[in-house]
Design a protein around this motif. Structure first.
Motif, short mmCIF file in Angstrom:
data_model
loop_
_atom_site.label_atom_id
_atom_site.label_comp_id
_atom_site.label_asym_id
_atom_site.label_seq_id
_atom_site.Cartn_x
_atom_site.Cartn_y
_atom_site.Cartn_z
N GLY A 127 0.70 -1.32 0.09
CA GLY A 127 0.07 -0.13 0.05
C GLY A 127 0.94 1.31 -0.07
O GLY A 127 2.32 1.10 -0.12
N HIS B 163 -6.27 0.33 7.95
CA HIS B 163 -4.76 -0.58 7.50
C HIS B 163 -4.20 -1.52 8.98
O HIS B 163 -3.97 -2.52 8.74
CB HIS B 163 -3.37 0.49 7.43
CG HIS B 163 -3.63 1.46 6.16
ND1 HIS B 163 -3.35 2.47 6.10
CD2 HIS B 163 -3.84 0.91 4.80
CE1 HIS B 163 -3.51 2.86 5.13
NE2 HIS B 163 -3.85 2.04 4.02
N ARG C 71 -4.64 -7.87 0.64
CA ARG C 71 -5.34 -6.86 0.22
C ARG C 71 -6.56 -6.54 1.22
O ARG C 71 -7.13 -7.43 1.53
CB ARG C 71 -5.65 -6.63 -1.24
CG ARG C 71 -4.69 -6.86 -2.23
CD ARG C 71 -3.50 -5.46 -2.18
NE ARG C 71 -4.37 -4.46 -2.93
CZ ARG C 71 -3.96 -3.25 -2.74
NH1 ARG C 71 -2.83 -2.97 -2.19
NH2 ARG C 71 -4.73 -2.04 -3.46
N GLY C 72 -6.74 -5.20 1.32
CA GLY C 72 -7.90 -4.99 2.24
C GLY C 72 -9.11 -4.67 1.32
O GLY C 72 -8.87 -4.06 0.21
N LEU C 73 -10.23 -5.07 1.54
CA LEU C 73 -11.46 -4.75 0.80
C LEU C 73 -12.23 -3.91 1.38
O LEU C 73 -12.81 -4.17 2.54
CB LEU C 73 -12.28 -5.93 0.29
CG LEU C 73 -12.05 -6.68 -0.95
CD1 LEU C 73 -13.15 -7.48 -1.44
CD2 LEU C 73 -11.86 -5.23 -2.16
N ALA D 276 -11.90 -5.25 7.09
CA ALA D 276 -11.56 -4.72 8.27
C ALA D 276 -12.94 -4.76 9.17
O ALA D 276 -13.83 -4.97 8.60
CB ALA D 276 -11.15 -3.24 8.22
N GLN E 222 -13.98 0.13 8.43
CA GLN E 222 -14.26 -0.04 6.81
C GLN E 222 -14.50 1.26 6.18
O GLN E 222 -13.64 1.18 5.15
CB GLN E 222 -15.37 -0.73 6.67
CG GLN E 222 -14.92 -2.34 6.64
CD GLN E 222 -16.05 -3.27 6.41
OE1 GLN E 222 -16.97 -2.86 5.55
NE2 GLN E 222 -16.20 -4.58 7.09
N ILE F 137 -12.88 3.94 6.52
CA ILE F 137 -11.56 4.79 6.57
C ILE F 137 -10.71 4.55 5.25
O ILE F 137 -10.29 3.69 4.96
CB ILE F 137 -10.71 4.59 7.95
CG1 ILE F 137 -11.57 4.53 9.01
CG2 ILE F 137 -9.73 5.34 7.69
CD1 ILE F 137 -10.93 3.97 10.12
P1 ADP Z 1 -5.63 3.95 0.83
O1 ADP Z 1 -6.48 3.33 -0.31
O2 ADP Z 1 -6.51 4.36 2.09
O3 ADP Z 1 -4.83 5.05 0.25
P2 ADP Z 1 -3.57 2.36 0.52
O4 ADP Z 1 -3.54 2.58 -0.77
O5 ADP Z 1 -2.24 2.56 1.59
O6 ADP Z 1 -4.69 2.95 1.26
O7 ADP Z 1 -4.13 0.94 0.90
C1 ADP Z 1 -3.47 -0.41 1.13
C2 ADP Z 1 -4.52 -1.42 1.25
O8 ADP Z 1 -5.16 -1.30 2.27
C3 ADP Z 1 -5.36 -1.45 0.14
O9 ADP Z 1 -5.62 -2.93 -0.19
C4 ADP Z 1 -6.63 -1.04 0.69
O10 ADP Z 1 -7.53 -1.68 -0.12
C5 ADP Z 1 -6.43 -1.45 1.91
N1 ADP Z 1 -7.27 -0.58 3.15
C6 ADP Z 1 -6.86 0.83 3.39
N2 ADP Z 1 -7.84 1.25 4.18
C7 ADP Z 1 -8.80 0.14 4.51
C8 ADP Z 1 -9.72 0.21 5.29
N3 ADP Z 1 -10.38 1.06 5.92
N4 ADP Z 1 -10.41 -1.15 5.45
C9 ADP Z 1 -9.79 -2.15 4.91
N5 ADP Z 1 -8.81 -2.03 4.01
C10 ADP Z 1 -8.19 -0.96 3.85
#
Ligand code: ADP
Length: 166
Positions: free
Chosen positions: A8, A17, A92-94, A124, A129, A131
């Motif tokens: 990320g 995160h 990856r976060g969704l 998350a 979620q 954020i």
């Molecule tokens: P952002 O999209 O907030 O700028 P990043 O590019 O650093 O953050 O994201 C890195 C990973 O973390 C991605 O897979 C993004 O989907 C995931 N992520 C960011 N914020 C959240 C959240 N609140 N819940 C779940 N996943 C998240």
């Protein structure tokens, strides 16, 4: 040894995160947090600042869990970075449907580049979620309270950066 890569921009790291990091740690022996340098995106924080904030956030987690957490800046292809750090899995976060379309395409193309690396998605806790780093920066810029979205250390860093832009 199960190794996963969580990539990320982390500009800056949020509680969303951190929640994904904690959940990923429960599944692997080593979690590598890949910090994309992303000069083009014009990050608010330098790579060094982003790395330091992640390390500070993760220090508490490392005390509680057995998983080794490594912070690894990268600028090359994600799939090559996974190979460099010996990760079999990309985490990856969704968040919402909006994330899905981009991620869907990324998984497809990454699989065509290297089908030995699997991508897994984590969600998350509901309260984290919505954020997104981008919105946290915007709220802070407009004088809003970001304490529900980031740690006190990150909040301080945000306020300081916005008062004294570098
Ligand atoms: P952002 O999209 O907030 O700028 P990043 O590019 O650093 O953050 O994201 C890195 C990973 O973390 C991605 O897979 C993004 O989907 C995931 N992520 C960011 N914020 C959240 C959240 N609140 N819940 C779940 N996943 C998240």
């Amino acid at each position: 040894m199960r190794v996963a890569l969580y990539p990320g921009t982390f500009d800056p790291i949020t509680l969303g995160h951190a929640d994904i990091i904690r959940r990923a740690c429960l599944m692997v022996d080593r979690l590598v947090i890949g910090v994309a340098i992303n000069r083009d995106k014009g990050p608010l924080f330098s790579l060094e600042e982003r790395v330091t904030m992640i390390k500070t956030d993760c220090a508490k987690l490392t005390e509680q869990l057995d998983t080794e957490i490594v912070v690894h800046p990268f600028e090359n292809l994600l799939i090559d970075c996974a190979q460099d750090v010996g990760a079999q899995t990309i985490v990856r976060g969704l968040r919402a449907v909006a994330d899905f379309e981009y991620e869907y395409q990324m998984v497809g193309m990454n699989r065509m580049l290297n089908e030995d690396v699997e991508t897994v998605f984590l969600m998350a806790d509901a309260k984290y979620q919505p954020i997104a780093s981008k919105l946290v920066k915007e709220i802070a810029r407009l004088g809003g309270d970001v304490s529900k979205f980031v740690t006190p250390e990150v909040r301080r860093a945000l306020l300081e950066r916005l008062q004294h832009p570098s």
